[in-house]
Design an enzyme around this catalytic site. Structure first.
Site, PDB file in Angstrom:
ATOM      1  N   SER A 204       0.747  -1.252   0.000  1.00 27.93           N
ATOM      2  CA  SER A 204       0.000   0.000   0.000  1.00 27.93           C
ATOM      3  C   SER A 204       0.785   1.315   0.000  1.00 27.93           C
ATOM      4  O   SER A 204       0.523   2.174  -0.825  1.00 27.93           O
ATOM      5  CB  SER A 204      -0.970   0.002   1.193  1.00 27.93           C
ATOM      6  OG  SER A 204      -1.747   1.178   1.201  1.00 27.93           O
ATOM      7  N   ASP A 257     -10.823  -3.098  -3.957  1.00 31.45           N
ATOM      8  CA  ASP A 257      -9.920  -2.243  -3.176  1.00 31.45           C
ATOM      9  C   ASP A 257     -10.290  -0.785  -3.441  1.00 31.45           C
ATOM     10  O   ASP A 257     -10.117  -0.291  -4.548  1.00 31.45           O
ATOM     11  CB  ASP A 257      -8.469  -2.517  -3.579  1.00 31.45           C
ATOM     12  CG  ASP A 257      -7.460  -1.808  -2.695  1.00 31.45           C
ATOM     13  OD1 ASP A 257      -7.820  -0.797  -2.068  1.00 31.45           O
ATOM     14  OD2 ASP A 257      -6.303  -2.269  -2.640  1.00 31.45           O
ATOM     15  N   HIS A 296      -8.938  -3.867   0.561  1.00 33.01           N
ATOM     16  CA  HIS A 296      -7.554  -3.379   0.606  1.00 33.01           C
ATOM     17  C   HIS A 296      -6.656  -4.207   1.526  1.00 33.01           C
ATOM     18  O   HIS A 296      -5.443  -4.207   1.358  1.00 33.01           O
ATOM     19  CB  HIS A 296      -7.557  -1.923   1.079  1.00 33.01           C
ATOM     20  CG  HIS A 296      -6.215  -1.268   1.053  1.00 33.01           C
ATOM     21  ND1 HIS A 296      -5.472  -1.122  -0.103  1.00 33.01           N
ATOM     22  CD2 HIS A 296      -5.457  -0.719   2.046  1.00 33.01           C
ATOM     23  CE1 HIS A 296      -4.339  -0.502   0.172  1.00 33.01           C
ATOM     24  NE2 HIS A 296      -4.297  -0.259   1.465  1.00 33.01           N
TER      25      HIS A 296
END
Length: 321
Positions: A204, A257, A296
């Site tokens: 991320s 996501d 996510h």
């Protein structure tokens, strides 16, 4: 008289309705003005705000974690220690053992325990260095969930917090600083794994998606948002850097996501295919259908993920035929 009262009431209602409509219109105009003019200009001219929106060090959970006792976070057989990445800067690190080694941890002498943990890194089991995202700490629940999936596969996991996060030294991070922290931890592990397979898992951080999602169609988007990030040292140009990675790459992305859009994961993969040399190690993309709800943070819940990893690691270790 009654008719006059009814007429007067009607006029008052029209007047109030008009005022309400004006209030709605004025409110909408002000909202658009603040959102698309004031906030972008404040962001453009405030490097501190840019850093705080990319590195959410103030989003710190779970609270009251004793990092010296990772077993209380669901991680028995884990060593907590600190690595100095530069003068006056230390980062907190966990070495999470493969499941098969948990019962073998020395329980008496702390020096023996530390030495024993270090020696296990070269026991030929795969070692994964985990680089977390831009909020919370290495102790957050979804990360612990991933560690436990990996340790059940009999892998070592090394996870740490960048400067500014959790129990690491509080220094305002930027791209150069967190990359430096990662390099130092990488070297620490690399020097101790011997011939054990060694992989890096990143999640991320550095996408700057908050701006891309809301403002990307605005005029002057690049000037307002992207150039200030570059000037502040926090633009994280993954599409540029991936050209220089001379190692097998696995990209996993869930379609639902909402933090880092799925399309960006695909774009990074397609960019890598174009910019890496023809003799570069292979790159693989694995997508997960939105119906599974991995979003996510929870690809580790995919039943097929362990097999995907085993296959990728096996081929990476074997090298090109």
């Amino acid at each position: 008289m009654i008719k006059r009262l009814i007429y007067l009431t009607f006029l008052i209602s029209l007047w109030m309705g008009g005022m309400a409509l004006k209030t709605v219109i004025v409110g909408a105009v002000l909202t658009i003005f603040v959102t698309y003019i004031i906030l972008p200009l404040v962001y453009h001219n405030c490097p501190a705000l840019q850093r705080h929106l990319v590195f959410l060090t103030f989003v710190n959970y779970p609270k009251n974690v004793n990092f010296d006792e990772p077993e209380k976070e669901g991680l028995p057989g884990t060593r907590n220690f600190y690595i100095e990445t530069e003068k006056d800067v230390k980062v907190g690190v966990w070495h999470i053992l493969p499941e098969s080694l948990i019962a073998s941890v020395p329980k008496e002498n702390l020096d023996d325990r530390e030495s024993w943990f270090i020696k296990t890194l070269s026991d030929h089991r795969p070692v994964i260095l985990y680089l977390h995202g831009n909020t919370a700490s290495r102790a957050v629940a979804h990360r612990v969930e991933l560690y436990n999936v990996l340790r059940k596969m009999d892998y070592h996991v090394v996870a740490f917090d960048y400067r500014g996060y959790a129990d690491s030294t509080y220094v305002q991070p930027n791209e150069t600083r967190v990359v430096h922290d990662a390099k130092v931890v990488y070297r620490y592990v690399r020097e101790r794994v011997g011939s054990s397979p060694f992989f890096v898992w990143g999640h991320s951080l550095g996408t700057g998606i908050f701006a891309r999602k809301i403002f990307r169609k605005m005029p002057k988007f690049e000037w307002l948002f992207l150039k200030p990030l570059a000037a502040s040292g926090i633009d994280f140009r993954s599409d540029d850097h991936i050209a220089n990675i001379n190692a097998p790459i696995l990209i996993m992305h869930a379609e639902d996501d909402l933090v880092v859009p799925y399309a960006l994961g695909r774009k990074l993969y397609e960019t890598a295919l174009k910019v890496r040399s023809n003799d570069a190690p292979p790159i693989k993309f694995v997508g997960f259908d939105a119906k599974y709800g991995y979003a996510h943070k929870f690809i580790c819940r995919a039943p097929e993920m362990p097999e995907i990893l085993r296959d990728f690691f096996s081929k990476a270790i074997e090298g090109p035929n």
